[in-house]
Motif scaffolding. Structure first.
Motif, short mmCIF file in Angstrom:
data_model
loop_
_atom_site.label_atom_id
_atom_site.label_comp_id
_atom_site.label_asym_id
_atom_site.label_seq_id
_atom_site.Cartn_x
_atom_site.Cartn_y
_atom_site.Cartn_z
N TYR A 1 40.76 51.44 32.42
CA TYR A 1 42.22 51.43 32.44
C TYR A 1 42.74 51.72 33.85
CZ TYR A 1 42.17 51.36 27.38
OH TYR A 1 41.98 51.00 26.08
N ALA A 2 43.87 51.11 34.13
CA ALA A 2 44.49 51.29 35.44
C ALA A 2 45.30 52.58 35.46
CB ALA A 2 45.40 50.12 35.75
N THR A 3 45.45 53.16 36.62
CA THR A 3 46.31 54.35 36.79
C THR A 3 47.36 54.13 37.86
OG1 THR A 3 44.70 55.26 38.36
CG2 THR A 3 44.51 55.95 36.04
N GLU A 4 47.16 53.16 38.74
CA GLU A 4 48.10 52.91 39.82
C GLU A 4 49.36 52.24 39.27
OE1 GLU A 4 48.39 50.22 43.93
OE2 GLU A 4 46.55 50.25 42.72
N ARG A 5 50.53 52.75 39.64
CA ARG A 5 51.78 52.15 39.19
C ARG A 5 52.01 50.84 39.94
NH1 ARG A 5 56.08 55.34 38.57
NH2 ARG A 5 57.63 53.73 39.01
N LEU A 6 52.64 49.89 39.28
CA LEU A 6 52.81 48.55 39.83
C LEU A 6 54.16 48.33 40.48
CD1 LEU A 6 51.22 46.29 37.03
CD2 LEU A 6 50.13 47.35 39.00
N ALA A 7 55.04 49.32 40.46
CA ALA A 7 56.40 49.13 40.99
C ALA A 7 56.79 50.36 41.81
CB ALA A 7 57.37 48.93 39.83
N VAL B 1 56.60 43.49 36.09
CA VAL B 1 55.40 43.21 36.87
C VAL B 1 54.19 43.17 35.94
CG1 VAL B 1 53.98 43.92 38.83
CG2 VAL B 1 56.43 44.46 38.81
N ASN B 2 53.42 42.10 36.05
CA ASN B 2 52.19 41.95 35.25
C ASN B 2 51.06 41.52 36.15
OD1 ASN B 2 53.00 42.00 32.13
ND2 ASN B 2 54.64 40.97 33.26
N HIS B 3 49.95 42.27 36.11
CA HIS B 3 48.74 41.92 36.85
C HIS B 3 47.61 41.71 35.86
CE1 HIS B 3 50.01 43.90 40.94
NE2 HIS B 3 50.86 42.98 40.52
N SER B 4 47.03 40.50 35.88
CA SER B 4 45.95 40.17 34.96
C SER B 4 44.70 39.80 35.76
CB SER B 4 46.33 39.01 34.05
OG SER B 4 47.35 39.38 33.16
N THR B 5 43.56 40.14 35.17
CA THR B 5 42.28 39.83 35.80
C THR B 5 41.34 39.26 34.76
OG1 THR B 5 42.56 41.68 37.35
CG2 THR B 5 40.35 40.77 37.12
N LEU B 6 40.72 38.12 35.10
CA LEU B 6 39.74 37.48 34.24
C LEU B 6 38.37 37.64 34.86
CD1 LEU B 6 38.95 35.60 31.86
CD2 LEU B 6 39.43 33.66 33.40
N ASN B 7 37.42 38.20 34.09
CA ASN B 7 36.06 38.36 34.56
C ASN B 7 35.23 37.09 34.37
OD1 ASN B 7 36.49 41.03 35.27
ND2 ASN B 7 35.76 41.82 33.30
N GLU B 8 34.09 37.04 35.02
CA GLU B 8 33.19 35.89 34.88
C GLU B 8 32.65 35.77 33.47
OE1 GLU B 8 30.43 36.81 37.99
OE2 GLU B 8 31.32 35.33 39.35
N ASP B 9 32.51 36.87 32.76
CA ASP B 9 31.99 36.83 31.39
C ASP B 9 33.06 36.55 30.35
OD1 ASP B 9 33.42 39.18 31.39
OD2 ASP B 9 31.72 40.49 30.92
N ARG C 1 44.79 43.41 31.50
CA ARG C 1 46.18 43.09 31.81
C ARG C 1 46.96 44.40 31.95
NH1 ARG C 1 47.31 40.31 27.47
NH2 ARG C 1 46.40 38.42 28.35
N VAL C 2 47.61 44.59 33.10
CA VAL C 2 48.44 45.77 33.34
C VAL C 2 49.89 45.30 33.46
CG1 VAL C 2 48.81 47.82 34.75
CG2 VAL C 2 46.53 46.79 34.63
N SER C 3 50.79 45.94 32.70
CA SER C 3 52.18 45.52 32.66
C SER C 3 53.11 46.70 32.92
CB SER C 3 52.52 44.92 31.28
OG SER C 3 51.66 43.84 30.98
N TYR C 4 54.12 46.44 33.73
CA TYR C 4 55.11 47.47 34.05
C TYR C 4 56.52 46.90 33.85
CZ TYR C 4 58.11 50.63 36.68
OH TYR C 4 59.12 51.50 37.05
N TYR C 5 57.40 47.72 33.24
CA TYR C 5 58.80 47.35 33.08
C TYR C 5 59.68 48.56 33.35
CZ TYR C 5 57.16 43.10 30.83
OH TYR C 5 56.52 41.91 30.57
#
Length: 723
Positions: free
Chosen positions: A7-13, A35-43, A48-52
């Protein structure tokens, strides 16, 4: 390589103290950062991290944002709320209380393909001037379809209104979507309504990161009967696939091994009682009846997730199954009976009507598709309803996306209207007077298509059926009319006969009233089945007006003559040939009364704002239109018949007065030759009756016995008779 797994801890805004400096652009509420940051792995796994953050500017917004709901699928993913705060206009930061966060499971049998949960929380001190913020992280747990990863991004946070009657999508100051993925992975994108294209912000060590940004996105108004979301809002869709054959192959692999014959399947088929000469139609109906009576629909994922059906023998043994289980069992039975049939994935209106240029798991239901033959049209069979009318497929599915699964690439189509019964409702009303002169009416309502499906479902699920039915049939008349009514619903459990409604009305008018008036209006049938009373005002309309489902409403009203009365038209209603609907109205005289016909045809609509203004004007005029008025007036001819009967009873049928009245009656009916005989018999009884000679003269004259007529008139005049 795995790029993310925690899980992410860094705020996105930016911090709220900085966000507070943004100049207000809305009087109600505004999203400061989405703000939405998504990451797709090779597997194939993803994060998905979302901030509003939303600034509340009035009491209405404070009420609407009093509770935040974030849905997710708990079988395939995990979700965590990273933080949530409110920040008052005075600079006070309030963190979410530990006991103000709930994690709850939803669905209740309505989410056919998802094991759904929600994070639900309420922030403190949400008042005008407050900024609320929340950030959450979702991580994949299991992969339903490892080859497929999709995203759908829009600037808006959709917040349900407190009245639960609509949604809000407020003004957005800053929107950002960022996506990181392996360079080896092909990504396909689709853009709608000025959503910007991507900029590549990093390409390093086998990974790409793209970013999409927008500023100052206007509020989107949510309206009834508006176009699909992707047609009106900025939106981006991305997918690792654009060929739907991959979804066909994936689904077929889960189905094909379950379509093989088995002892349990053969026993189920034997129980259908079909003879060797049964037609295709009889076979399909028998399978539908079996599923409806033997296999109960349940939300039965049993912790497995939503895409793998059980084997038919397991479903037969259990006596229940979800939509996939029922579809696979039905397809297996039909194929064993020699009927070509396939599973079909469908997107219900509840889930939307998605663009299909890139692949996304848009489907939330599965049904049976039976192709057309030279003898019959195609059949869409849905067995999951509660004793729905065969073939069980909702008329609201017209135009929806469907993927017919065959293991050979599949067929992605829009479901055609021609496969469904027409949406029709017909009211038949018969007004009459009973032996005592009391005014009564019989009503019958015949239904098909979405109207039949609605009434069938409404009746099954009404908690107080008798009261609900009374209210419904009383809606045919104004509240000021005094009457009693007895109503019934028929065929609500029948699989082959449409639901219908009958009602008997007893009106309280006095039998002494000799001019009872009956009215009929198109608003009666519109009030029961269309209800334009809440039609949006044109001045407030923002989007195109869309009505996807054409329909036809009709009334046949018969006003029967009474014993001493005749039904007479005293006011007509006019036809209306408007641009966007058609109203036909007519009346004709029957042997025993008057028949009124009203037909309202409403097509599928997709109207611009200008066209909607015209449509609204024409619909509004319907309520002001003249209605049909039919009066039950005393019939002079019937009055004479009554008098004749009275005289005949008092003086005998061979009396002078009886003959005189008979002659008058025949003359008024135009039977002049026949009137001569009773007139002569009256003269035989009283040669000095001037009236008798006058009636004879009249009959003779119209019977072209001119010379005889002149002599008879002279005799009547001699006797001093004045007509």
């Amino acid at each position: 390589m795995t790029l993310v797994n925690s899980y992410a801890t860094e705020r996105l805004a930016p911090e709220l103290t900085q966000q507070q400096q943004l100049v207000s652009k809305s009087i109600s509420a505004e999203t400061l950062y989405a703000v939405n940051h998504s990451t797709l792995n090779e597997d194939g796994h993803w994060q998905r991290v979302s901030y509003y953050s939303i600034r509340i500017n009035d009491l209405a917004a404070a009420r609407d944002y009093g509770r935040i709901v974030i849905p997710f699928n708990h079988y395939y993913s995990e979700m965590q709320l990273d933080f949530a705060n409110s920040y008052s206009a005075q600079g006070k930061l309030n963190a979410l209380a530990d006991d103000a966060l709930q994690r709850r499971i939803t669905g209740g049998g309505q989410d056919f393909y998802s094991d759904s949960s929600e994070l639900v929380f309420s922030l403190p001190e949400v008042n005008p001037g407050t900024i609320i913020e929340f950030q959450f992280t979702q991580i994949s747990k299991k992969l339903a379809f490892p080859k497929l990863y999709t995203e759908r991004s829009t600037p808006y946070w959709f917040q349900g209104k407190v009245a639960q009657d609509s949604w809000r999508a407020d003004y957005v100051h800053n929107y950002e979507f960022q996506f990181t993925y392996p360079q080896s992975q092909q990504i396909y994108t689709r853009y709608f309504n000025q959503h910007p294209k991507a900029e590549v912000i990093a390409s390093l060590n086998g990974w790409n990161t793209k970013r999409w940004q927008m500023k100052d996105v206007p509020e989107m108004v949510i309206e009834r009967r508006m176009p699909s979301g992707h047609e009106v809002r900025p939106q981006m869709m991305l997918s690792t696939l654009k060929d739907w054959s991959a979804v066909d192959a994936w689904t077929w692999a889960k189905v094909v091994d379950k379509l093989q014959p088995s002892t349990a399947l053969q026993l189920a088929i034997a129980s259908l009682g079909l003879n060797e000469f049964a037609t295709d139609e009889e076979k399909v109906r028998a399978v539908y009846r079996y599923l409806q009576t033997k296999i109960r629909y349940v939300f039965a994922h049993l912790g497995r997730g939503g895409y793998d059906p059980h084997k038919p023998e397991k479903v037969i043994e259990a006596g229940y199954g979800d939509c996939k289980d029922q579809t696979v069992l039905a397809v297996a039975m039909l194929r064993a009976l020699g009927i070509e049939a396939y599973p079909a994935l469908v997107e219900t209106p509840r889930n939307g009507n998605s663009d299909t240029q890139v692949v996304r798991l848009i489907f939330d239901h599965m049904v049976v598709y039976i192709p057309a033959t030279s003898e019959r049209s195609e059949i869409w069979l849905d067995t999951t309803g509660d004793r729905g009318l065969y073939p069980g497929m909702s008329n609201y599915m017209v135009g929806q996306n469907a993927l017919i699964v065959d293991g050979e690439g599949g067929q992605l189509i829009d479901i055609a209207e021609e496969s469904f019964a027409t949406n029709k409702a017909q009211l038949n009303i018969h007004y009459y007077q009973d032996e005592s002169g009391a005014s009564k009416a019989n009503l019958s309502i015949e239904l098909s298509g979405m109207f039949e499906q609605h009434i069938r479902s409404w009746w099954k699920h009404s908690s107080e059926q008798a009261v609900a039915l009374q209210q419904f049939v009383k809606g045919l008349y104004s509240q000021g009319l005094d009457f009693s009514v007895d109503a019934q619903v028929h065929n609500s459990e029948s699989l082959d006969t449409p639901v219908s409604i009958t009602a008997d009305y007893h009106f309280s008018e006095s039998p002494d009233n000799n001019e009872l008036v009956r009215a009929a209006s198109v608003m009666q049938v519109l009030g029961l089945f269309a209800d334009f009373s809440n039609l949006p005002m044109p001045a407030e309309r923002v989007h195109r007006y869309v009505e996807k489902y054409p329909y036809h409403l009709s009334m046949r009203v018969k006003v029967e003559d009474g014993k001493q009365t005749i039904a007479s038209l005293i006011q007509n209603a006019q036809a209306v040939d408007a641009t966007h609907f058609n109203l036909q109205q007519s009346a004709k005289r029957l042997e025993d009364g008057v028949l009124l016909s009203i037909d309202f045809t409403h097509p599928e609509l997709d109207l611009t704002l200008e066209e909607y203004q015209e449509y609204h004007n024409h619909i509004s005029k319907l309520a002001k239109q003249e209605v049909w008025l039919v009066s039950l007036r005393v019939d002079p001819e019937k009055d004479k018949i009554a008098e004749l009967s009275k005289v005949a009873a008092e003086q005998g049928k061979n009396s002078l007065q009886a003959y005189l009245l008979t002659a008058r009656q025949l003359i008024e009916k135009g039977e002049f030759s026949a009137a001569i005989e009773p007139a002569r018999k009256a003269i035989e009884l009283d040669n000095n009756s001037g009236e008798a000679w006058y009636l004879l003269a009249t009959a003779q004259g119209f019977a072209t016995q001119v010379e005889a007529s002149l002599k008879s008139f002279a005799k009547a005049e001699e006797l001093g008779y004045q007509p």
